[in-house]
Design a protein around this motif. Structure first.
Motif, PDB file in Angstrom:
ATOM      1  N   ALA A  14     -14.373   6.236  10.257  1.00 17.46           N
ATOM      2  CA  ALA A  14     -13.431   7.362  10.330  1.00 17.46           C
ATOM      3  C   ALA A  14     -12.130   6.883  10.956  1.00 17.46           C
ATOM      4  N   VAL A  15     -11.028   7.287  10.380  1.00 15.69           N
ATOM      5  CA  VAL A  15      -9.721   6.984  10.973  1.00 15.69           C
ATOM      6  C   VAL A  15      -8.851   8.237  10.919  1.00 15.69           C
ATOM      7  N   ARG A  16      -7.989   8.320  11.913  1.00 11.42           N
ATOM      8  CA  ARG A  16      -7.034   9.416  11.947  1.00 11.42           C
ATOM      9  C   ARG A  16      -5.757   8.932  11.277  1.00 11.42           C
ATOM     10  N   VAL A  17      -5.210   9.774  10.422  1.00 14.59           N
ATOM     11  CA  VAL A  17      -3.937   9.463   9.789  1.00 14.59           C
ATOM     12  C   VAL A  17      -2.954  10.526  10.238  1.00 14.59           C
ATOM     13  N   SER A  18      -2.091  10.154  11.165  1.00 17.97           N
ATOM     14  CA  SER A  18      -1.119  11.107  11.676  1.00 17.97           C
ATOM     15  C   SER A  18       0.254  10.509  11.474  1.00 17.97           C
ATOM     16  N   GLU A  19       0.967  11.075  10.504  1.00 19.54           N
ATOM     17  CA  GLU A  19       2.223  10.450  10.080  1.00 19.54           C
ATOM     18  C   GLU A  19       3.191  11.496   9.575  1.00 19.54           C
ATOM     19  N   SER A  20       4.466  11.224   9.764  1.00 17.53           N
ATOM     20  CA  SER A  20       5.488  12.068   9.152  1.00 17.53           C
ATOM     21  C   SER A  20       6.122  11.295   8.004  1.00 17.53           C
ATOM     22  N   VAL A  21       6.309  11.987   6.903  1.00 20.36           N
ATOM     23  CA  VAL A  21       6.835  11.321   5.709  1.00 20.36           C
ATOM     24  C   VAL A  21       8.005  12.117   5.158  1.00 20.36           C
ATOM     25  N   ASP A  22       9.009  11.381   4.768  1.00 25.42           N
ATOM     26  CA  ASP A  22      10.192  11.983   4.158  1.00 25.42           C
ATOM     27  C   ASP A  22       9.928  12.181   2.658  1.00 25.42           C
ATOM     28  N   LEU A  23      10.034  13.423   2.194  1.00 29.92           N
ATOM     29  CA  LEU A  23       9.776  13.707   0.777  1.00 29.92           C
ATOM     30  C   LEU A  23      11.060  14.031   0.008  1.00 29.92           C
ATOM     31  N   THR A  24      12.186  13.555   0.541  1.00 26.72           N
ATOM     32  CA  THR A  24      13.471  13.911  -0.071  1.00 26.72           C
ATOM     33  C   THR A  24      13.523  13.596  -1.558  1.00 26.72           C
ATOM     34  N   ASP A  25      13.105  12.386  -1.927  1.00 34.58           N
ATOM     35  CA  ASP A  25      13.175  12.005  -3.341  1.00 34.58           C
ATOM     36  C   ASP A  25      12.318  12.931  -4.192  1.00 34.58           C
ATOM     37  N   PHE A  26      11.162  13.269  -3.637  1.00 37.62           N
ATOM     38  CA  PHE A  26      10.201  14.064  -4.404  1.00 37.62           C
ATOM     39  C   PHE A  26      10.634  15.519  -4.539  1.00 37.62           C
ATOM     40  N   LEU A  27      11.166  16.088  -3.439  1.00 43.27           N
ATOM     41  CA  LEU A  27      11.437  17.524  -3.426  1.00 43.27           C
ATOM     42  C   LEU A  27      12.872  17.895  -3.806  1.00 43.27           C
ATOM     43  N   SER A  28      13.738  16.889  -3.965  1.00 43.29           N
ATOM     44  CA  SER A  28      15.148  17.232  -4.181  1.00 43.29           C
ATOM     45  C   SER A  28      15.362  17.997  -5.486  1.00 43.29           C
ATOM     46  N   GLY A  29      14.418  17.912  -6.424  1.00 46.15           N
ATOM     47  CA  GLY A  29      14.549  18.656  -7.675  1.00 46.15           C
ATOM     48  C   GLY A  29      14.164  20.126  -7.564  1.00 46.15           C
ATOM     49  N   ARG A  30      13.593  20.510  -6.409  1.00 44.95           N
ATOM     50  CA  ARG A  30      13.155  21.903  -6.281  1.00 44.95           C
ATOM     51  C   ARG A  30      14.346  22.786  -5.963  1.00 44.95           C
ATOM     52  N   GLN A  31      14.783  23.546  -6.956  1.00 47.50           N
ATOM     53  CA  GLN A  31      15.926  24.442  -6.777  1.00 47.50           C
ATOM     54  C   GLN A  31      15.620  25.550  -5.777  1.00 47.50           C
ATOM     55  N   ASP A  32      14.340  25.845  -5.601  1.00 46.00           N
ATOM     56  CA  ASP A  32      13.983  26.981  -4.749  1.00 46.00           C
ATOM     57  C   ASP A  32      13.934  26.611  -3.265  1.00 46.00           C
ATOM     58  N   LEU A  33      14.179  25.331  -2.943  1.00 48.30           N
ATOM     59  CA  LEU A  33      14.242  24.933  -1.541  1.00 48.30           C
ATOM     60  C   LEU A  33      15.692  24.672  -1.153  1.00 48.30           C
ATOM     61  N   THR A  34      16.181  25.434  -0.173  1.00 44.23           N
ATOM     62  CA  THR A  34      17.536  25.201   0.305  1.00 44.23           C
ATOM     63  C   THR A  34      17.562  23.950   1.175  1.00 44.23           C
ATOM     64  N   SER A  35      16.540  23.804   1.997  1.00 48.31           N
ATOM     65  CA  SER A  35      16.416  22.596   2.802  1.00 48.31           C
ATOM     66  C   SER A  35      14.960  22.427   3.212  1.00 48.31           C
ATOM     67  N   PHE A  36      14.655  21.237   3.689  1.00 48.05           N
ATOM     68  CA  PHE A  36      13.289  20.969   4.139  1.00 48.05           C
ATOM     69  C   PHE A  36      13.303  19.774   5.067  1.00 48.05           C
ATOM     70  N   GLY A  37      12.296  19.714   5.925  1.00 48.51           N
ATOM     71  CA  GLY A  37      12.175  18.579   6.833  1.00 48.51           C
ATOM     72  C   GLY A  37      11.101  17.619   6.346  1.00 48.51           C
ATOM     73  N   GLU A  38      10.726  16.716   7.216  1.00 46.04           N
ATOM     74  CA  GLU A  38       9.650  15.787   6.875  1.00 46.04           C
ATOM     75  C   GLU A  38       8.317  16.528   6.879  1.00 46.04           C
ATOM     76  N   VAL A  39       7.406  16.059   6.060  1.00 47.60           N
ATOM     77  CA  VAL A  39       6.063  16.622   6.107  1.00 47.60           C
ATOM     78  C   VAL A  39       5.277  15.837   7.151  1.00 47.60           C
ATOM     79  N   ASN A  40       4.582  16.576   8.011  1.00 47.74           N
ATOM     80  CA  ASN A  40       3.718  15.923   8.983  1.00 47.74           C
ATOM     81  C   ASN A  40       2.278  16.053   8.524  1.00 47.74           C
ATOM     82  N   ALA A  41       1.637  14.916   8.376  1.00 47.85           N
ATOM     83  CA  ALA A  41       0.239  14.921   7.954  1.00 47.85           C
ATOM     84  C   ALA A  41      -0.636  14.616   9.160  1.00 47.85           C
ATOM     85  N   ASP A  42      -1.575  15.489   9.423  1.00 51.86           N
ATOM     86  CA  ASP A  42      -2.553  15.235  10.477  1.00 51.86           C
ATOM     87  C   ASP A  42      -3.929  15.262   9.813  1.00 51.86           C
TER      88      ASP A  42
END
Ligand code: ZN
Ligand code: ZN
Length: 167
Positions: A14-42
């Protein structure tokens, strides 16, 4: 955001994966998002022969557009995450399982799965509030801010003649 299937199987379990990732490239096409931060995965990746189960929570701050009044909707999406990975062909009763992925390498990059989970979790019809009164269809006033006084009730066309009669 990489887990090693082999390490999980033979030593870590078992390992813990706790990381923040920038999804700018992935989410920049979403017209319905005015802005967004990094996704934090725990997340926790746990080996359970013959699969690795990765589960936990994703959080991402987003600003969306209210579908009624077009105002900002600020929210932190909390997204449950659960995916399973295996190196072996799944048993017949598991073949259709959507969360089970057959992988060919020891290393699995979780990022595409995280991206997909975020993509699916963005509300289809965001609202600034359940009670948002929206924009007036006649004059465009934001009815949360003031009452424009336009008549909103629609008159049954069969009764329209009657309404005229009483004028
Ligand atoms: Zn609104
Ligand atoms: Zn109005």
């Amino acid at each position: 955001m990489i887990i090693n299937m082999k390490d999980l199987a033979v030593k870590d379990h078992a390992v813990r994966v706790s990381e923040s990732v920038d999804l700018t490239d992935f989410l920049s096409g979403r017209q319905d998002l005015t802005s967004f931060g990094e996704v934090n995965a725990d997340l926790t990746a746990t080996f359970a022969f013959p699969t690795v189960v990765v589960e936990g929570t994703l959080t991402i701050p987003v600003t969306m557009v209210c579908s009624r009044c077009l105002g900002d909707v600020q929210d932190v999406l909390r997204i449950p995450f659960r995916e399973r990975f295996t190196r072996e062909a799944p048993a017949p009763d598991e073949e259709e399982a959507e969360d089970l992925h057959l992988v060919s390498e020891d290393e699995v990059d979780l990022k595409p799965y995280v991206e997909e989970a975020v993509w699916m979790a963005i509300p289809y019809i965001p609202l600034c509030s359940e009670t948002c009164k929206g924009l007036c269809p006649d004059c465009g006033t934001n009815r949360n801010e003031r009452d424009c006084g336009c008549r909103q009730e629609t008159i049954d066309p069969r009764l329209a003649g009657l309404a005229d009669f009483f004028k």
